[in-house]
Design a protein around this motif. Structure first.
Motif, PDB file in Angstrom:
ATOM      1  N   ARG A 152       4.235   2.447  -0.463  1.00 52.91           N
ATOM      2  CA  ARG A 152       3.489   3.056   0.644  1.00 52.91           C
ATOM      3  C   ARG A 152       4.368   3.737   1.579  1.00 52.91           C
ATOM      4  O   ARG A 152       5.764   3.290   1.812  1.00 52.91           O
ATOM      5  CB  ARG A 152       2.475   2.101   1.482  1.00 52.91           C
ATOM      6  CG  ARG A 152       2.918   1.052   2.175  1.00 52.91           C
ATOM      7  CD  ARG A 152       2.079   0.276   3.134  1.00 52.91           C
ATOM      8  NE  ARG A 152       2.489  -0.648   4.103  1.00 52.91           N
ATOM      9  CZ  ARG A 152       2.777  -0.112   5.274  1.00 52.91           C
ATOM     10  NH1 ARG A 152       2.467   0.847   5.865  1.00 52.91           N
ATOM     11  NH2 ARG A 152       3.434  -1.351   6.196  1.00 52.91           N
ATOM     12  N   SER A 153       4.165   4.703   2.197  1.00 53.38           N
ATOM     13  CA  SER A 153       5.176   5.375   2.941  1.00 53.38           C
ATOM     14  C   SER A 153       5.792   4.455   4.249  1.00 53.38           C
ATOM     15  O   SER A 153       5.086   3.817   4.904  1.00 53.38           O
ATOM     16  CB  SER A 153       4.600   6.522   3.780  1.00 53.38           C
ATOM     17  OG  SER A 153       4.147   7.316   3.027  1.00 53.38           O
ATOM     18  N   PRO A 154       7.090   4.307   4.306  1.00 59.29           N
ATOM     19  CA  PRO A 154       7.833   3.499   5.205  1.00 59.29           C
ATOM     20  C   PRO A 154       7.543   4.081   6.629  1.00 59.29           C
ATOM     21  O   PRO A 154       7.243   5.366   6.975  1.00 59.29           O
ATOM     22  CB  PRO A 154       9.022   3.397   4.766  1.00 59.29           C
ATOM     23  CG  PRO A 154       9.303   4.732   4.070  1.00 59.29           C
ATOM     24  CD  PRO A 154       8.126   4.938   3.360  1.00 59.29           C
ATOM     25  N   SER A 155       7.774   3.204   7.917  1.00 57.59           N
ATOM     26  CA  SER A 155       7.749   3.653   9.128  1.00 57.59           C
ATOM     27  C   SER A 155       9.107   4.241   9.532  1.00 57.59           C
ATOM     28  O   SER A 155      10.103   3.843   8.962  1.00 57.59           O
ATOM     29  CB  SER A 155       7.274   2.574  10.007  1.00 57.59           C
ATOM     30  OG  SER A 155       8.475   1.651   9.968  1.00 57.59           O
ATOM     31  N   LEU A 156       9.090   4.967  10.654  1.00 56.79           N
ATOM     32  CA  LEU A 156      10.465   5.305  11.292  1.00 56.79           C
ATOM     33  C   LEU A 156      11.293   4.235  11.787  1.00 56.79           C
ATOM     34  O   LEU A 156      12.396   3.877  11.574  1.00 56.79           O
ATOM     35  CB  LEU A 156      10.106   6.410  12.499  1.00 56.79           C
ATOM     36  CG  LEU A 156       9.741   7.839  11.951  1.00 56.79           C
ATOM     37  CD1 LEU A 156       9.723   8.540  13.236  1.00 56.79           C
ATOM     38  CD2 LEU A 156      11.112   8.327  11.473  1.00 56.79           C
ATOM     39  N   HIS A 157      10.378   3.097  12.020  1.00 52.61           N
ATOM     40  CA  HIS A 157      11.324   1.974  12.615  1.00 52.61           C
ATOM     41  C   HIS A 157      11.904   1.022  11.249  1.00 52.61           C
ATOM     42  O   HIS A 157      12.969   0.669  11.423  1.00 52.61           O
ATOM     43  CB  HIS A 157      10.107   0.998  13.250  1.00 52.61           C
ATOM     44  CG  HIS A 157       9.740   1.230  14.720  1.00 52.61           C
ATOM     45  ND1 HIS A 157      10.401   1.112  15.810  1.00 52.61           N
ATOM     46  CD2 HIS A 157       8.732   2.238  15.026  1.00 52.61           C
ATOM     47  CE1 HIS A 157       9.670   1.700  16.645  1.00 52.61           C
ATOM     48  NE2 HIS A 157       8.602   2.385  16.192  1.00 52.61           N
ATOM     49  N   TRP A 158      11.280   1.206  10.328  1.00 50.81           N
ATOM     50  CA  TRP A 158      11.993   0.802   9.129  1.00 50.81           C
ATOM     51  C   TRP A 158      13.297   1.573   8.798  1.00 50.81           C
ATOM     52  O   TRP A 158      14.156   1.000   8.500  1.00 50.81           O
ATOM     53  CB  TRP A 158      10.986   0.736   7.803  1.00 50.81           C
ATOM     54  CG  TRP A 158      11.655   0.516   6.476  1.00 50.81           C
ATOM     55  CD1 TRP A 158      11.772  -0.678   5.849  1.00 50.81           C
ATOM     56  CD2 TRP A 158      12.026   1.580   5.437  1.00 50.81           C
ATOM     57  NE1 TRP A 158      12.174  -0.456   4.558  1.00 50.81           N
ATOM     58  CE2 TRP A 158      12.327   0.883   4.500  1.00 50.81           C
ATOM     59  CE3 TRP A 158      12.205   2.876   5.753  1.00 50.81           C
ATOM     60  CZ2 TRP A 158      13.003   1.661   3.539  1.00 50.81           C
ATOM     61  CZ3 TRP A 158      12.938   3.451   4.525  1.00 50.81           C
ATOM     62  CH2 TRP A 158      13.182   2.940   3.351  1.00 50.81           C
ATOM     63  N   LEU A 159      13.043   2.973   9.018  1.00 46.84           N
ATOM     64  CA  LEU A 159      14.147   3.665   8.705  1.00 46.84           C
ATOM     65  C   LEU A 159      15.527   3.495   9.601  1.00 46.84           C
ATOM     66  O   LEU A 159      16.630   3.433   9.131  1.00 46.84           O
ATOM     67  CB  LEU A 159      13.767   5.261   8.728  1.00 46.84           C
ATOM     68  CG  LEU A 159      14.895   6.226   8.253  1.00 46.84           C
ATOM     69  CD1 LEU A 159      15.383   6.002   6.760  1.00 46.84           C
ATOM     70  CD2 LEU A 159      14.640   7.657   8.257  1.00 46.84           C
ATOM     71  N   VAL A 160      15.154   3.226  10.887  1.00 43.17           N
ATOM     72  CA  VAL A 160      15.920   2.986  11.816  1.00 43.17           C
ATOM     73  C   VAL A 160      16.957   1.926  11.448  1.00 43.17           C
ATOM     74  O   VAL A 160      17.942   1.595  11.458  1.00 43.17           O
ATOM     75  CB  VAL A 160      15.390   2.887  13.105  1.00 43.17           C
ATOM     76  CG1 VAL A 160      16.080   2.086  14.106  1.00 43.17           C
ATOM     77  CG2 VAL A 160      14.881   4.016  13.815  1.00 43.17           C
ATOM     78  N   ARG A 161      15.964   0.853  11.030  1.00 37.24           N
ATOM     79  CA  ARG A 161      16.792  -0.436  10.588  1.00 37.24           C
ATOM     80  C   ARG A 161      17.537  -0.412   9.260  1.00 37.24           C
ATOM     81  O   ARG A 161      18.752  -0.804   9.230  1.00 37.24           O
ATOM     82  CB  ARG A 161      15.716  -1.577  10.195  1.00 37.24           C
ATOM     83  CG  ARG A 161      15.187  -2.320  11.560  1.00 37.24           C
ATOM     84  CD  ARG A 161      14.047  -3.437  11.159  1.00 37.24           C
ATOM     85  NE  ARG A 161      13.167  -3.157  10.246  1.00 37.24           N
ATOM     86  CZ  ARG A 161      11.899  -2.555  10.781  1.00 37.24           C
ATOM     87  NH1 ARG A 161      11.600  -2.348  11.651  1.00 37.24           N
ATOM     88  NH2 ARG A 161      10.947  -2.637   9.618  1.00 37.24           N
TER      89      ARG A 161
END
Length: 192
Positions: A152-161
């Protein structure tokens, strides 16, 4: 000769605008469309502007449309941009993202985010605002390679990490208010 890479701005204007009921980019605030306000405000601070959107809203700017093979949402847009920017602007190392629906963002948002090595995102006193970010293409492309397209589409918080993005702090949380509903627009009109 200038050894500094160009500062590239991507205005994120491809959202569905379900709560607003119409395209946020074309909403009028104080007699001016949100897209036109963003362009006028940030043009002096950048070398190039693109729109992450399905069309250019009659601005004449080039667009970077979401790759359908990328995840949905803003992470998919950032993945798409990081993949395409090295072709569109080879001398650029990264790009700043701002949402079209945040008319009160700090004046120094672009300079502060783009001055950090690596990736960076904005943070207010109460929370993270990762839609305001500086994204190094090489870092994002490396992270993109680890994401399974079937997930599923990851969140921006995931991308930040995943990008180990640095947090750049501002002390005014209200600067990051965005216009998601007609009520938000009415509130914004009182702040002009």
């Amino acid at each position: 000769m200038n050894d500094n890479p160009p500062i590239c701005l991507i205005i994120l204007a491809g959202g569905m605008s379900r709560r607003m009921g119409r395209e946020k980019a074309t909403i009028q605030l104080d007699g001016q469309r949100l897209i036109d306000r963003a362009i006028a405000r940030y043009r002096p601070a950048v070398d190039r502007i693109w729109l992450s959107a399905p069309d250019d809203f009659h601005t004449g700017l080039d667009i970077i449309s979401d790759d359908p093979d990328m995840p949905g949402g803003p992470v998919g847009a950032i993945f798409t941009i990081a993949a395409q920017l090295p072709i569109l602007c080879p001398e650029a190392t990264g790009f700043v993202t701002i949402p079209v629906d945040a008319p009160f963002a700090p004046d120094d948002i672009i300079s502060r985010l783009s001055s950090v090595s690596g990736c960076s995102v904005a943070q207010g006193p109460r929370r993270l605002h990762p839609v305001f970010g500086y994204w190094r293409c090489d870092i994002v492309n490396s992270v993109r390679g680890t994401h399974d397209v079937g997930e599923r589409s990851p969140s921006l918080h995931w991308l930040v990490r995943q990008c180990d993005a640095k947090l750049v702090t501002w002390h005014d949380e209200d600067a990051f208010i965005n216009i998601n509903t007609p009520e938000d627009l009415a509130t914004a009109e009182t702040q002009i």
